[in-house]
Design an enzyme around this catalytic site. Sequence first.
Site, PDB file in Angstrom:
ATOM      1  N   CYS A 143      14.733  -9.875  10.508  1.00 19.40           N
ATOM      2  CA  CYS A 143      15.054  -9.094  11.712  1.00 19.40           C
ATOM      3  C   CYS A 143      14.566  -7.649  11.634  1.00 19.40           C
ATOM      4  CB  CYS A 143      16.559  -9.134  11.992  1.00 19.40           C
ATOM      5  SG  CYS A 143      17.526  -8.092  10.866  1.00 19.40           S
ATOM      6  N   CYS A 179      20.086  -9.464   4.046  1.00 16.09           N
ATOM      7  CA  CYS A 179      20.418  -8.619   5.192  1.00 16.09           C
ATOM      8  C   CYS A 179      21.877  -8.795   5.605  1.00 16.09           C
ATOM      9  CB  CYS A 179      19.492  -9.014   6.333  1.00 16.09           C
ATOM     10  SG  CYS A 179      19.811  -8.183   7.875  1.00 16.09           S
ATOM     11  N   ASP A 198       5.552   6.000  -4.644  1.00 15.76           N
ATOM     12  CA  ASP A 198       6.648   6.604  -5.411  1.00 15.76           C
ATOM     13  C   ASP A 198       7.282   7.832  -4.761  1.00 15.76           C
ATOM     14  OD1 ASP A 198       4.800   8.680  -5.919  1.00 15.76           O
ATOM     15  OD2 ASP A 198       4.224   7.836  -7.868  1.00 15.76           O
ATOM     16  N   HIS A 256       0.131   2.561   1.235  1.00 13.10           N
ATOM     17  CA  HIS A 256       0.703   1.321   0.707  1.00 13.10           C
ATOM     18  C   HIS A 256       2.226   1.293   0.773  1.00 13.10           C
ATOM     19  CE1 HIS A 256      -3.276   0.638  -1.714  1.00 13.10           C
ATOM     20  NE2 HIS A 256      -3.382   0.293  -0.442  1.00 13.10           N
ATOM     21  N   PRO A 306      -9.433  10.514 -16.156  1.00 10.81           N
ATOM     22  CA  PRO A 306      -9.858  10.525 -17.563  1.00 10.81           C
ATOM     23  C   PRO A 306     -10.920   9.467 -17.842  1.00 10.81           C
ATOM     24  CG  PRO A 306      -7.473  10.103 -17.364  1.00 10.81           C
ATOM     25  CD  PRO A 306      -8.038  10.099 -15.976  1.00 10.81           C
ATOM     26  N   THR A 311      -7.325   7.339  -9.301  1.00 11.48           N
ATOM     27  CA  THR A 311      -7.364   5.976  -8.761  1.00 11.48           C
ATOM     28  C   THR A 311      -8.522   5.216  -9.373  1.00 11.48           C
ATOM     29  OG1 THR A 311      -7.594   4.593  -6.776  1.00 11.48           O
ATOM     30  CG2 THR A 311      -8.650   6.768  -6.700  1.00 11.48           C
ATOM     31  N   SER A 312      -8.302   3.918  -9.641  1.00  9.82           N
ATOM     32  CA  SER A 312      -9.374   3.093 -10.197  1.00  9.82           C
ATOM     33  C   SER A 312     -10.378   2.717  -9.114  1.00  9.82           C
ATOM     34  CB  SER A 312      -8.795   1.845 -10.862  1.00  9.82           C
ATOM     35  OG  SER A 312      -8.034   1.123  -9.924  1.00  9.82           O
ATOM     36  N   GLN A 331      -2.154   6.328  -2.168  1.00 12.68           N
ATOM     37  CA  GLN A 331      -1.908   4.887  -2.311  1.00 12.68           C
ATOM     38  C   GLN A 331      -0.559   4.672  -2.991  1.00 12.68           C
ATOM     39  OE1 GLN A 331      -5.790   2.838  -3.806  1.00 12.68           O
ATOM     40  NE2 GLN A 331      -5.947   4.968  -4.383  1.00 12.68           N
ATOM     41  N   ASN A 332       0.036   5.765  -3.455  1.00 16.58           N
ATOM     42  CA  ASN A 332       1.263   5.634  -4.244  1.00 16.58           C
ATOM     43  C   ASN A 332       2.472   5.385  -3.359  1.00 16.58           C
ATOM     44  OD1 ASN A 332      -0.458   6.188  -6.291  1.00 16.58           O
ATOM     45  ND2 ASN A 332       0.252   8.280  -6.645  1.00 16.58           N
TER      46      ASN A 332
END
Length: 252
Positions: A131, A149, A105, A120, A216, A190-191, A102-103
């Site tokens: 465009c 743009c 980064d 995502h 955790p 992930t939550s 889902q990251n």
Amino acid sequence: MTQPFSPAVLERLGNAQRVTAFTGAGISAESGVPTFRGTDGIWSKFRPEELANMNAFMRNPELVWEWYAHRKRVIAEVQPNAGHHALVRLEQLVPQFALITQNIDNLHRRAGSVTVYELHGNIERNYCMACGRTMSNEEVLATPGVPHCSSCGGMVRPDVVWFGEMLPEDEWEKSVRAAESSDFFLSIGTSAVVYPAASLPLLARDQGACLVEVNPERTPMTDNVDEFLQGQAGTILPALVRALEGIRAGRD
Ligand code: BJW
Ligand code: ZN
């Protein structure tokens, strides 16, 4: 050191032909990328539900761009951590492997993972809302305020999936197929509250996978997993991969 993994989980992992890892913001936390939610989530001031949507962007593109430009700079400075690297090794160890993230980064690819499905989007990409022309990250970061743009003057946005938007079809379909066909599914950092991504772990379990969660903190999914490995991804994933290497060495 005591073995932190149950024999049942090690047996399922050792015999697995198809392993799928599903990651969220927690795996990048140890690299220095803030999570959205959880006790250390630092976006409590800027909730993603309030900024990561088209209405917020149209209402206040300067504010939304300020948030993304800041995050682009943070992400450009950080490095993949032991959790990302363990998943690279896991991909090499099992016959079939897919990494669903889902990251946004790009740290899994930067670490060296090969089969990566980004549900995502990716914060390093940008495109014109009018465009579709792409704009490089360097150009975007060199532009103060809202980038426009160079072909049509339209507003440029980051190539990420906001609330209310469809996930990229191809990545989603491949992720569903990977979940359905996996015999071992790891849900990491992930939550498990953002859908439809959060449906994948339980889909995998319903189709027969052993479902293991690494976090955790407990999540809404925790009561339904086969094993909850409570702790940080950067500690648990390397240990799990070492355990698998041990099983493999024992069979040689
Ligand atoms: C550690 C750790 C360590 C800490 N080691 N762990 C069904 C039911 C209900 C709602 C919906 C539904 N279907 C659709 C919806 C609506 C909506 C939704 O899910 N809303 C819920 C929040 C209620 N979903 C959508 O809108 C999606 N689109 C969609 O469904 O399209 C179809 C459609 C269209 C139109 C109408 C209707 C349907 C799109 C969702 C897009 C999500 N986008 C974001 C932003 C991306 C861009 C950006 O980054 O700016 O994606 S939101 C944000 O949340 C981001 C993340 O990928 C996503 C998930 O967060 P994640 O990764 O789980 O992070 P955290 O912070 O929540 O959790 C971190 C965890 O790590 C914590 O548990 C920590 O404990 C843990 N942790 N350190 C391991 N060291
Ligand atoms: Zn344009």
